[in-house]
Design an enzyme around this catalytic site. Structure first.
Site, short mmCIF file in Angstrom:
data_model
loop_
_atom_site.label_atom_id
_atom_site.label_comp_id
_atom_site.label_asym_id
_atom_site.label_seq_id
_atom_site.Cartn_x
_atom_site.Cartn_y
_atom_site.Cartn_z
N SER A 185 66.16 -8.17 -8.98
CA SER A 185 65.96 -8.05 -10.42
C SER A 185 65.07 -9.19 -10.89
CB SER A 185 67.31 -8.12 -11.16
OG SER A 185 67.13 -8.31 -12.55
N TYR A 211 75.33 -12.04 -13.34
CA TYR A 211 74.37 -11.04 -12.84
C TYR A 211 73.17 -11.73 -12.19
CZ TYR A 211 71.21 -7.03 -12.75
OH TYR A 211 70.34 -6.04 -12.35
#
Length: 254
Positions: free
Chosen positions: A138, A151
């Site tokens: 990501s 995250y």
């Protein structure tokens, strides 16, 4: 070009969003697709779409954070050429608002889940003449994102594991890369917004869309197209790299 005919691919989280788009495209290109998915109904829907289009896919219900389950399924599948580590969950919160339970849950699914699949896949991939691993990282692994502490931690680990695996298994003929998407419009995103920003869905969606300099979120099919290239023989010289797919977010967002 980009044929996967005769190849066997495992795709985790292949029941929806990016994983579904990759599963459908890989099957279209000739691969036998093995979908590992916690949500068996979602996996069945993807398999139905693939089989109706003339492709081949098999589903397996599995919690990727459970190593015993993962190893058992990989052993049942047997020979594979491609592993896509796509399964993952998100969390909103900075350090002091992230509980130990939240942190552990994110770690278990996003980091340990990827590790479990890597661990289970390596013996089979060593036997393949064109072995490829693709991890879904990501932009959160590359830049600071507000309220995404846990995250970001998990995707930073994915980025680092990609480089480590690429280096350690180069001599075995295994390529390993990662993709770092910015925001991609999937049912996951819609559910995430609804859960965390109830009553503000439209405004938050617009804000998140415009946070990419290109002015919109990505499409799952766009991620799948890059995944296809990276897992094809045409990318045989590509390993140990991360590919931001971000509408200009990392380099142009200033």
């Amino acid at each position: 070009m980009f044929s996967l005919k005769g190849k066997s691919a495992i795709i985790t989280g292949g029941g929806s969003g990016i994983g579904r788009a990759i599963s459908v495209l890989f099957a279209k290109q000739g691969a036998l697709v093995h979908i590992i998915e916690l949500n068996s109904e979602a996996a069945s829907n993807t398999i139905d779409e693939i089989t109706k289009a003339g492709g081949n896919a098999i589903g397996y219900s599995c919690d990727v954070s459970n190593q015993a389950q993962v190893i058992d399924i990989f052993n049942k599948i047997g020979n594979i050429d491609i592993l896509i580590n796509n399964a993952g969950i998100a969390h909103v919160g900075k350090l002091e608002t992230t509980s130990e339970d939240d942190f552990t849950k994110i770690f278990n699914v996003n980091v340990k889940g990827a590790y479990n699949c890597l661990y289970a896949a390596i013996p089979a991939l060593k036997k393949s003449s064109s072995a490829v691993i693709l991890n879904m990282a990501s932009i959160a692994a590359l830049v600071g994102i507000t309220d995404r502490f846990a995250y970001s931690m998990s995707k930073g680990a994915i980025y680092a594991m990609t480089l480590s695996v690429a280096r350690d298994y180069m001599a075995d003929g295994i390529r390993c890369n990662s993709i770092s998407p910015a925001r991609v419009h999937t049912p996951f995103v819609d559910g995430f917004i609804a859960k965390n920003y109830a009553g503000q869905e439209e405004a938050v969606f617009e804000k998140l869309s415009k946070s990419q300099p290109i002015g919109r979120m990505g499409k799952p099919e766009e991620v799948a197209s890059l995944a296809l290239y990276l897992c094809s023989d045409e990318a045989g010289f590509v390993t140990g790299n991360d590919y931001p797919l971000d509408g200009g977010f990392v380099k142009l967002n200033n």
